[in-house]
Every structure is written in structure tokens, then in C-alpha cells.
Motif scaffolding. Sequence first.
Motif, PDB file in Angstrom:
ATOM      1  N   GLY A 267      88.462 -29.583 -42.911  1.00 26.98           N
ATOM      2  CA  GLY A 267      87.724 -30.607 -42.190  1.00 26.98           C
ATOM      3  C   GLY A 267      88.579 -31.308 -41.158  1.00 26.98           C
ATOM      4  N   GLY A 268      87.936 -32.171 -40.391  1.00 23.69           N
ATOM      5  CA  GLY A 268      88.622 -32.862 -39.314  1.00 23.69           C
ATOM      6  C   GLY A 268      88.559 -34.368 -39.448  1.00 23.69           C
ATOM      7  N   LEU A 269      89.647 -35.024 -39.050  1.00 24.39           N
ATOM      8  CA  LEU A 269      89.730 -36.482 -39.011  1.00 24.39           C
ATOM      9  C   LEU A 269      89.434 -36.935 -37.592  1.00 24.39           C
ATOM     10  N   PHE A 270      88.499 -37.874 -37.451  1.00 24.10           N
ATOM     11  CA  PHE A 270      88.068 -38.348 -36.139  1.00 24.10           C
ATOM     12  C   PHE A 270      88.159 -39.872 -36.073  1.00 24.10           C
ATOM     13  N   THR A 271      88.285 -40.385 -34.848  1.00 27.25           N
ATOM     14  CA  THR A 271      88.127 -41.817 -34.659  1.00 27.25           C
ATOM     15  C   THR A 271      86.683 -42.185 -34.962  1.00 27.25           C
ATOM     16  N   LYS A 272      86.439 -43.446 -35.214  1.00 20.50           N
ATOM     17  CA  LYS A 272      85.062 -43.876 -35.498  1.00 20.50           C
ATOM     18  C   LYS A 272      84.300 -43.987 -34.181  1.00 20.50           C
ATOM     19  N   PRO A 273      83.104 -43.398 -34.104  1.00 20.14           N
ATOM     20  CA  PRO A 273      82.337 -43.481 -32.854  1.00 20.14           C
ATOM     21  C   PRO A 273      81.863 -44.903 -32.582  1.00 20.14           C
ATOM     22  N   SER A 274      81.467 -45.158 -31.350  1.00 20.22           N
ATOM     23  CA  SER A 274      81.046 -46.508 -30.959  1.00 20.22           C
ATOM     24  C   SER A 274      79.653 -46.852 -31.463  1.00 20.22           C
ATOM     25  N   PHE A 275      78.866 -45.845 -31.842  1.00 20.03           N
ATOM     26  CA  PHE A 275      77.501 -46.111 -32.317  1.00 20.03           C
ATOM     27  C   PHE A 275      77.486 -46.282 -33.840  1.00 20.03           C
TER      28      PHE A 275
ATOM     29  N   SER B 151      73.363 -43.858 -37.180  1.00 17.47           N
ATOM     30  CA  SER B 151      73.067 -42.936 -36.084  1.00 17.47           C
ATOM     31  C   SER B 151      73.938 -41.692 -36.177  1.00 17.47           C
ATOM     32  N   LEU B 152      75.182 -41.877 -36.606  1.00 19.98           N
ATOM     33  CA  LEU B 152      76.090 -40.743 -36.784  1.00 19.98           C
ATOM     34  C   LEU B 152      75.561 -39.779 -37.847  1.00 19.98           C
ATOM     35  N   ILE B 153      75.147 -40.317 -38.978  1.00 19.25           N
ATOM     36  CA  ILE B 153      74.634 -39.482 -40.065  1.00 19.25           C
ATOM     37  C   ILE B 153      73.391 -38.730 -39.607  1.00 19.25           C
ATOM     38  N   SER B 154      72.529 -39.399 -38.883  1.00 22.93           N
ATOM     39  CA  SER B 154      71.317 -38.748 -38.369  1.00 22.93           C
ATOM     40  C   SER B 154      71.669 -37.632 -37.387  1.00 22.93           C
ATOM     41  N   LEU B 155      72.616 -37.916 -36.492  1.00 20.22           N
ATOM     42  CA  LEU B 155      73.060 -36.915 -35.522  1.00 20.22           C
ATOM     43  C   LEU B 155      73.597 -35.673 -36.224  1.00 20.22           C
ATOM     44  N   LEU B 156      74.431 -35.880 -37.232  1.00 23.27           N
ATOM     45  CA  LEU B 156      75.057 -34.755 -37.921  1.00 23.27           C
ATOM     46  C   LEU B 156      74.037 -33.957 -38.732  1.00 23.27           C
ATOM     47  N   LYS B 157      73.093 -34.618 -39.341  1.00 28.35           N
ATOM     48  CA  LYS B 157      72.068 -33.905 -40.114  1.00 28.35           C
ATOM     49  C   LYS B 157      71.193 -33.041 -39.211  1.00 28.35           C
ATOM     50  N   ILE B 158      70.783 -33.609 -38.092  1.00 26.21           N
ATOM     51  CA  ILE B 158      69.948 -32.850 -37.149  1.00 26.21           C
ATOM     52  C   ILE B 158      70.750 -31.680 -36.579  1.00 26.21           C
ATOM     53  N   GLY B 159      71.999 -31.945 -36.200  1.00 29.10           N
ATOM     54  CA  GLY B 159      72.839 -30.884 -35.662  1.00 29.10           C
ATOM     55  C   GLY B 159      73.104 -29.786 -36.678  1.00 29.10           C
TER      56      GLY B 159
ATOM     57  N   GLU C   9      79.387 -28.247 -31.295  1.00 29.97           N
ATOM     58  CA  GLU C   9      78.778 -28.027 -29.974  1.00 29.97           C
ATOM     59  C   GLU C   9      77.305 -28.434 -29.969  1.00 29.97           C
ATOM     60  N   VAL C  10      76.599 -28.103 -31.024  1.00 28.01           N
ATOM     61  CA  VAL C  10      75.187 -28.487 -31.134  1.00 28.01           C
ATOM     62  C   VAL C  10      75.054 -30.007 -31.146  1.00 28.01           C
ATOM     63  N   CYS C  11      75.921 -30.679 -31.918  1.00 18.38           N
ATOM     64  CA  CYS C  11      75.829 -32.133 -32.045  1.00 18.38           C
ATOM     65  C   CYS C  11      76.097 -32.851 -30.722  1.00 18.38           C
TER      66      CYS C  11
END
Length: 482
Positions: A46-54, A58-66, A179-181
Motif C-alpha cells: 500500500g501507499g502512504l499519502f498526505t491527507k487530501p484537502s476535501f 468525500s475521500l471514502i466515496s471517491l475511492l469506493k466509486i473508483g 487513474e480511475v479515481c
Amino acid sequence: MPSSLPISLSVVSESMVFPDQTSSLADLKLSVSDLPMLSCHYIQKGGLFTKPSFPIESLISLLKIGLSQTLSRFPPLAGRLITDKDGYIYITCNDAGVDFIHATATAFSVCDILSPNHVPESVKDFFALDRTVSYTGHHNPILAVQVTELKDGVFIGCAVNHAVTDGTSFWNFFNTFAEVCRGGKSFSRKPDFTRESILISKAVLQLPEGGPKVTFNVNEPLAERIFSFSREAILKLKARTNNKKWTTQNDEIATAAEILGKQSNDTGARVTAIIENWLIKNSKPQITDHVNNRTAEISSFQSLCALLWKAVTRARNLPESKTTTFRMAVNCRHRLEPKLEAYYFGNAIQSIPTYASAGDVAARDLRWCAEQLNENVTAHGNDRVRECVEDWEKNPRVFPLGNFDGASMTMGSSPRFPMYDNDFGWGRPLAVRSGRANKFDGKISAFPGRDGAGTVDLEVVLAPGTMSLLESDLEFMQYVSN
């Protein structure tokens, strides 16, 4: 999920995600490269990322749809394993879905995960299906995605059945997911699901009642550390292995080649090739293989493997007569004739063992150790791949993963995998990490460094005493940048 979660990690929600389109893909028979992996743990990367601004919602929804959209491009990941009446095992692409877990571990920050030395044990809990054996894909999801919210970051961890994917297939999925996300529309890495090569066999793997178990002790005490190697350190090491002189001019030309590669939109692997080819042609003297009347060039990665082989062998303080083994996994897609597609989906790997006495490994020079590895890898072409297939068919068996004699090392993964080509919409990963899966004394995993251009990270797992001695090995540590 792990059987016992740390108090600092809690599950917010757990759900199933399904492909957004119904699969029409026929059942896929497991190959002679897939079947041995039934006794291995699920891959955990897996990957470690900075926290998005949103917001996190919204992040969880984005990832589920993607993820749902990505599963339609990778139907096997949403399926299950089945065994027919004749004992053949298949992936049925039945859209049964994958696990999606949202967890929080806000006591941890990004800097905790980016520890420059030993990997924090807490990272292991950022993955689902912990220490799950791949055979259980008959009833467990083939894929599980866990998103862990940190104090100032996010970790996206995937666990995927090792009998279904190797590293090439896994990272193709992960790259496509990202890429999809982020709204990508053109996908050049379409997976190939054909099952028409020599890897698809009539041999039946006989398994014990209830399925196989892992072949190593999951409870042995281990130390783990990520050693980072800069491009300059690796090129110096390669020059030393090939008996060539390193100069600052080499570094200047390498830098120019890197810039040229970026300007022409070359991949990181192409940039590395430009650098290394220039050094091969312009460094003197050349080393001649008199037997085959050709120049024997040792690669950067083989040089690095030889360095580690020597250092770990010294640290283990083995008797000189003890036979040591350095095992490397190789991608067979381009080695077979006819070649498999570059994005053939499944396992298309074989394990190449190189043997040498502890006395030779410790006493002979780096060039000699690297030559042993180079000769084995170079010889592993179409004929050898087919010989390995035939050998397995005569005696179908699971892969004996582990360090059974105290003198073995196993190199997995690859610095060529596009682990950092994963932008879900708010930036590339800060780091790549793995879980507890398939770890034992002597297990090494190679990652590209985040900076690219030939940098390498080695995730090294050893007995604690061996690790301590490795960290004080001057020949090895002079090349380490962290």
C-alpha cells in the motif's frame, strides 16, 4: 481484518464493493505459476499519502466509486476460487465483491510511518486479511482494500490473493485504481486474461483436507528495516562490480541522461537504461567473458543483490562449508516464446536459486558473487522456463517459502514496478509499505525509491541478531543513504 487490532486503530465502517458492470469473463484456470502460491499469504502492499484537502467522507466515496469502476476492468479480483470435480482450480468471475474497510489511527502521523530505520509495527495493521492463506480465496474475497485515516495523512492498503496475481498484475490494478479515481479516461495497461500458454497445465495439484498452510514459522522473532540506496551509490556499486572507475563525469552524464529522458517522456526504466548504457560504453576497462567471447556486464540490481548476499552471509556467521542460497523471482512474460502479453493477468514468475558456499560468498570479491547471480538470470530463457514447467508437472507442489536451513535469502518484488505512479487525485505516495504477509528470516523485497531515476529501497527482514550485525557492516552500510 487482523484478529486483534491495536487500541489506537479502530474500524469506522466495513462494506462490500461490487463491479459497476456485470462480468462476462469466463472462469480462469489457475496456472503452474498460480497454483504454488495457494500456500502463500495474500500480497499486502500500500501507499502512504498526505491527507487530501476535501473531507474524509468525500475521500471514502471517491475511492469506493473508483474501486467499483476498476473492478469492472479486473473481474477476477471481484470473484472467488472454485475447485471442480477433477481437482482443477479456477477463478470464477462472479462479481461476489471485495472488502472495503475504513479505519482510523489518528494517533499516528506521516512522520511516524516514514521512520528512517526500523518499520513501525503499527503499519502492519493498515492491511486487511492479515496472514490469510491464498487457498481461502474459495470463501474469502480475493481483494480487500483498507483506507486508514492518520493524523495528517492517509494510508491505502491492498491485500490480494497471491494465487490470482503476482507483482506485475497487482501494480497494474493499483495503478489503474488510482487513474480511475483521478478521472483518467485512457487506459493503456489493459490486463490480458488469456489462458492459452504453456503455463496452463493438465497436471492436478493434490492438496490436504482443508487446504495448505504456509511453509514457514509465522511466529519467529524478526527485525525489519528499509535500506535506501541513492542513484549515485548504486552506480558507484555497479562500477565497482564491473571493475570500472567512477568519476564525477559519470554522475554529470547520468544527470544529463535523466533530464533528456524526462524531456522525451521516457519512463523511469528507460532513463535508467540511458544512464547505464552510457556508462557501459564509456567506462574502461571492459570485462571480457573469454568462454563466450563477449563482454559480461553486471547490472545495478545484481550488484546490489551480491552486496546484500555477502553482508548477510557474514552477519549469519555460517560455517565456510555451509551452502547458501540466494533466490530471485523473475518475470517470465518476456522470457517465453511466444511471449506473454506484458500485462498478462495472473502469476507469470519463477524462482531462480543461486547456490554458493558461505566461505566463497564471504571471501570472494563482489564481482564473483554478482557473476553467479548474473549467469543464472541470463540463462533463464524460454528453454529453462519450459523445463521448470515440466519439472512442476512431474511433481505438482506448493511453493516452499521460507529459510529452512538458516542460510537462505529470497528476493521478491522489483524496483521496476511502478509503485509511485499512483496519484488518486491529490498527489503521489510519500512511501510504499507492506504488511506481515510472507515474511521470514531472509525475505527481501525490492522497491523503487520515491525519487526514481535508479534509486532503490530494500525492505529487509532478518533475525534480530543478524539485522544488528548487518547494520554495523561497513562494506554494506557505506552505500546506504538512510
